[in-house]
Design an enzyme around this catalytic site. Sequence first.
Site, PDB file in Angstrom:
ATOM      1  N   ASP A 251       9.338   2.738   0.665  1.00  0.00           N
ATOM      2  CA  ASP A 251       8.219   3.529   1.178  1.00  0.00           C
ATOM      3  C   ASP A 251       8.244   3.385   2.697  1.00  0.00           C
ATOM      4  O   ASP A 251       7.821   2.366   3.246  1.00  0.00           O
ATOM      5  CB  ASP A 251       6.903   3.001   0.594  1.00  0.00           C
ATOM      6  CG  ASP A 251       5.698   3.751   1.153  1.00  0.00           C
ATOM      7  OD1 ASP A 251       5.838   4.462   2.163  1.00  0.00           O
ATOM      8  OD2 ASP A 251       4.603   3.606   0.570  1.00  0.00           O
TER       9      ASP A 251
ATOM     10  N   TYR B 234       0.863  -1.194   0.000  1.00  0.00           N
ATOM     11  CA  TYR B 234       0.000   0.000   0.000  1.00  0.00           C
ATOM     12  C   TYR B 234       0.891   1.233   0.000  1.00  0.00           C
ATOM     13  O   TYR B 234       1.716   1.418   0.895  1.00  0.00           O
ATOM     14  CB  TYR B 234      -0.917   0.015   1.237  1.00  0.00           C
ATOM     15  CG  TYR B 234      -1.827   1.222   1.235  1.00  0.00           C
ATOM     16  CD1 TYR B 234      -2.961   1.275   0.429  1.00  0.00           C
ATOM     17  CD2 TYR B 234      -1.541   2.341   2.020  1.00  0.00           C
ATOM     18  CE1 TYR B 234      -3.785   2.392   0.396  1.00  0.00           C
ATOM     19  CE2 TYR B 234      -2.359   3.465   1.998  1.00  0.00           C
ATOM     20  CZ  TYR B 234      -3.478   3.480   1.185  1.00  0.00           C
ATOM     21  OH  TYR B 234      -4.288   4.592   1.156  1.00  0.00           O
TER      22      TYR B 234
ATOM     23  N   LYS C  94       3.152  10.793   7.343  1.00  0.00           N
ATOM     24  CA  LYS C  94       2.541  10.537   8.654  1.00  0.00           C
ATOM     25  C   LYS C  94       3.035  11.513   9.719  1.00  0.00           C
ATOM     26  O   LYS C  94       2.882  12.700   9.558  1.00  0.00           O
ATOM     27  CB  LYS C  94       2.788   9.096   9.073  1.00  0.00           C
ATOM     28  CG  LYS C  94       2.278   8.056   8.075  1.00  0.00           C
ATOM     29  CD  LYS C  94       0.817   7.755   8.261  1.00  0.00           C
ATOM     30  CE  LYS C  94       0.388   6.547   7.442  1.00  0.00           C
ATOM     31  NZ  LYS C  94      -1.057   6.419   7.336  1.00  0.00           N
TER      32      LYS C  94
HETATM   33  C1  LIG Z   1       3.242   2.717   3.520  1.00  0.00           C
HETATM   34  C2  LIG Z   1       2.319   3.845   3.165  1.00  0.00           C
HETATM   35  N1  LIG Z   1       2.581   4.566   2.079  1.00  0.00           N
HETATM   36  C3  LIG Z   1       1.813   5.609   1.712  1.00  0.00           C
HETATM   37  C4  LIG Z   1       0.695   5.943   2.444  1.00  0.00           C
HETATM   38  C5  LIG Z   1      -0.162   7.088   2.009  1.00  0.00           C
HETATM   39  O1  LIG Z   1       0.007   8.179   2.826  1.00  0.00           O
HETATM   40  P1  LIG Z   1      -1.124   9.307   2.872  1.00  0.00           P
HETATM   41  O2  LIG Z   1      -2.327   8.688   3.499  1.00  0.00           O
HETATM   42  O3  LIG Z   1      -0.510  10.414   3.674  1.00  0.00           O
HETATM   43  O4  LIG Z   1      -1.366   9.721   1.457  1.00  0.00           O
HETATM   44  C6  LIG Z   1       0.386   5.218   3.595  1.00  0.00           C
HETATM   45  C7  LIG Z   1      -0.801   5.561   4.389  1.00  0.00           C
HETATM   46  O5  LIG Z   1      -1.301   4.808   5.180  1.00  0.00           O
HETATM   47  C8  LIG Z   1       1.210   4.142   3.957  1.00  0.00           C
HETATM   48  O6  LIG Z   1       0.956   3.388   5.037  1.00  0.00           O
END
Ligand SMILES: Cc1ncc(COP(=O)(O)O)c(C=O)c1O
Length: 427
Positions: free
Chosen positions: A236, A156, A263
């Site tokens: 990520d 994700y 975050k």
């Molecule tokens: C690993 C990861 N990448 C990207 C995101 C996306 O971040 P945002 O919700 O700030 O767009 C999240 C959100 O939960 C995440 O857990």
Amino acid sequence: MPRMLELERCIQRYTRANPNSARQLDRAAKVMPGGNTRSVLFYEPFPLVMTAGSGCFLDDLDGHRYVDFLAEYTAALYGHSHPIITQALTEAIANGVNLSAHTELEARLAALLVERFGCIEQVRFTNSGTEANLLALAAAKAYTGRSGIIVFNGGYHGGVLSFAGAGTAMNVPHRVYLADYNDVDSVERLLHEHVDIAAILVEPMLGAGGCICAAPGFLEGLRERSQAHGTLLIFDEVMTSRLAPGGLQEKLGVTPDLITLGKYLGGGMPCGALGGRREIMAQFDPRHGGLSHAGTFNNNVLTMAAGIAGLEQVYTRDEALKLNARGDRLREQLNEVLVPLPMHFTGQGSVMNLHPTASPIRRPSDSPTDRNDLRDLFFFHLLECGIYSARRGLFALSLPLTEHDLNRLVTAIQAFVERYGALATEA
Ligand SMILES: Cc1ncc(COP(=O)(O)O)c(C=O)c1O
């Protein structure tokens, strides 16, 4: 099946206890589809509506107070309205927002990230983790002149980069190849079959996919293969950067070419960042007519000020080590309590996820989906005990949680084992 019956009873009690939340959803549904503007927050029969947060507590519309074990899906690391963050925000507001210009703040926050995360030489800010990942993919494609991306089943990376199962209709149309998490051979095969892979995008622990840790050798294998094939490796760390002072890349000793963050790094304000090797980041240098990356709020002073205060004064290297050691101890303790049941937590440090099985989890498909009623029973039971978590089983620690608060979770799970133990072992 008695377990389903018990779950129905639990949901009936929930419905009776939360009439104001139910009514609020009905009101909201008149002006927003399903009353919702953030898909992850919805659950049946209706989600709780919160009115306030303070430290590690949340108050809902029906007058209940919860210990917050979700911490805004990890973004509320500092808890709710931490005094140091609040002061930084108050000062920033008093000083004037929306200055239509560079400020000194973005370079200060960028310097803190460069100092913290070993793989970062330069930084660009965005407003979300999703945007940071979009930016990372664009940077990788431009840098390599290639167009394919390898991602992982269950990965994700944001609302438009979600790779659970068949993906989603919301995904942006990148040419994506799916590999299996913790399976370097599946990546190797794709790299051989397709010569145009610009990047491998991977979470060093699958977050939304269920807090599934990278097996020893997996990330090292990706590093080695990506180098051999001229492909960039992107970590990520939007969710995982909190798990060690310099992120999981530091703890696991694997250095990616690019890293995405978000975050908590904006102190609870909307935030995202892309960092990495200087020559890749240099593509964005406007002095040399580089890639254009716009964004009205990229350097907004609230995010920058709160982010600086958080990293400088609150989530220091020491605090990061302490919080994650507490998380590791808690997870071990919870798993001991759960030994009689087919359930256990996976994760690292301050972030963990419940799975309705006692068997090890190496990839999302190892977590059974035919026992979701058990996971749901767990969720509603915890709400009855005054503990707020995610229905999918995600738990994240925030700094204000005391030992007493952690013990409340342990006690609530002990009560679950006593009350529902016999049902939990049903097929
Ligand atoms: C690993 C990861 N990448 C990207 C995101 C996306 O971040 P945002 O919700 O700030 O767009 C999240 C959100 O939960 C995440 O857990």
